[in-house]
Design a protein around this motif. Structure first.
Motif, PDB file in Angstrom:
ATOM      1  N   MET A   1     -12.304   7.033   1.142  1.00  0.00           N
ATOM      2  CA  MET A   1     -10.859   6.933   1.303  1.00  0.00           C
ATOM      3  C   MET A   1     -10.301   5.945   0.282  1.00  0.00           C
ATOM      4  O   MET A   1     -10.911   4.922   0.004  1.00  0.00           O
ATOM      5  CB  MET A   1     -10.561   6.454   2.732  1.00  0.00           C
ATOM      6  CG  MET A   1      -9.118   6.536   3.106  1.00  0.00           C
ATOM      7  SD  MET A   1      -8.630   8.260   3.253  1.00  0.00           S
ATOM      8  CE  MET A   1      -7.129   8.108   4.115  1.00  0.00           C
ATOM      9  N   ILE A   2      -9.150   6.288  -0.273  1.00  0.00           N
ATOM     10  CA  ILE A   2      -8.510   5.366  -1.204  1.00  0.00           C
ATOM     11  C   ILE A   2      -7.287   4.736  -0.548  1.00  0.00           C
ATOM     12  O   ILE A   2      -6.688   5.305   0.358  1.00  0.00           O
ATOM     13  CB  ILE A   2      -8.106   6.047  -2.530  1.00  0.00           C
ATOM     14  CG1 ILE A   2      -7.161   7.230  -2.313  1.00  0.00           C
ATOM     15  CG2 ILE A   2      -9.321   6.445  -3.331  1.00  0.00           C
ATOM     16  CD1 ILE A   2      -6.610   7.835  -3.593  1.00  0.00           C
ATOM     17  N   SER A   3      -6.940   3.574  -1.038  1.00  0.00           N
ATOM     18  CA  SER A   3      -5.737   2.876  -0.613  1.00  0.00           C
ATOM     19  C   SER A   3      -4.680   3.113  -1.688  1.00  0.00           C
ATOM     20  O   SER A   3      -4.916   2.823  -2.859  1.00  0.00           O
ATOM     21  CB  SER A   3      -6.048   1.383  -0.482  1.00  0.00           C
ATOM     22  OG  SER A   3      -4.869   0.655  -0.310  1.00  0.00           O
ATOM     23  N   VAL A   4      -3.538   3.664  -1.299  1.00  0.00           N
ATOM     24  CA  VAL A   4      -2.503   4.005  -2.266  1.00  0.00           C
ATOM     25  C   VAL A   4      -1.398   2.958  -2.264  1.00  0.00           C
ATOM     26  O   VAL A   4      -0.895   2.561  -1.213  1.00  0.00           O
ATOM     27  CB  VAL A   4      -1.920   5.409  -1.981  1.00  0.00           C
ATOM     28  CG1 VAL A   4      -0.758   5.723  -2.907  1.00  0.00           C
ATOM     29  CG2 VAL A   4      -3.008   6.463  -2.092  1.00  0.00           C
ATOM     30  N   THR A   5      -1.054   2.511  -3.463  1.00  0.00           N
ATOM     31  CA  THR A   5       0.039   1.566  -3.686  1.00  0.00           C
ATOM     32  C   THR A   5       1.041   2.238  -4.612  1.00  0.00           C
ATOM     33  O   THR A   5       0.641   2.887  -5.588  1.00  0.00           O
ATOM     34  CB  THR A   5      -0.491   0.277  -4.355  1.00  0.00           C
ATOM     35  OG1 THR A   5      -1.481  -0.302  -3.518  1.00  0.00           O
ATOM     36  CG2 THR A   5       0.616  -0.714  -4.606  1.00  0.00           C
TER      37      THR A   5
END
Length: 148
Positions: A1-5
């Motif tokens: 899972m990626i963290s989106v900013t």
């Protein structure tokens, strides 16, 4: 899972800016063996969608309001780091980009200039081909549109 900013150009810190330019160069210039002007003077108008995994930038897009790049809102510079593609982060970063255009710009028609070989990937989000194939920086592309 990626963290989106998601950040406007003037909100990016120097490390984020360096990471996104490095990733764009790594994929579009080196991996695709394409000499072109990536730093095109449009980053300051874009909203940057950054996908991090353990503090490393592994996915990225830049998005524009209608009129800032194309007539419609648009998504461009869609990238996933080569070693991370097996995790399908392209779907995460594209979904985040589409939602950001809807939420931040209140726009729902989105235009992209897609590399032809990725047509089915973009079809999976509802994009439809709206142009004949054309060469952009020596790579076959197609115009695609997403309508609500």
């Amino acid at each position: 899972m990626i963290s989106v900013t998601i950040k406007y150009f003037n909100e990016l810190n120097i490390h984020e800016l360096y990471a996104l330019l490095q990733l764009r160069s790594e994929v579009f210039v080196v991996e695709q063996n394409c000499v072109y002007q990536d730093i095109d003077g449009k980053d300051n108008k874009a909203l940057h969608v950054l996908g991090f995994k353990k503090n490393e930038l592994v996915a990225y897009t830049r998005i524009f309001r209608s009129g800032d790049y194309f007539e419609n809102a648009s998504i461009g510079r869609v990238i996933v780091k080569e070693t991370e593609r097996k995790h399908k982060y392209g779907y995460d970063i594209m979904n985040a980009s589409i939602h950001a255009i809807n939420d931040e710009f209140n726009e729902h028609i989105i235009k992209i200039s897609a590399q032809k070989y990725l047509e089915s990937f973009y079809n999976s989000f509802g994009f439809e081909v709206v142009s004949e194939p054309y060469l952009e920086d020596g790579i076959p592309h197609i115009g695609m549109l997403l309508k609500p």
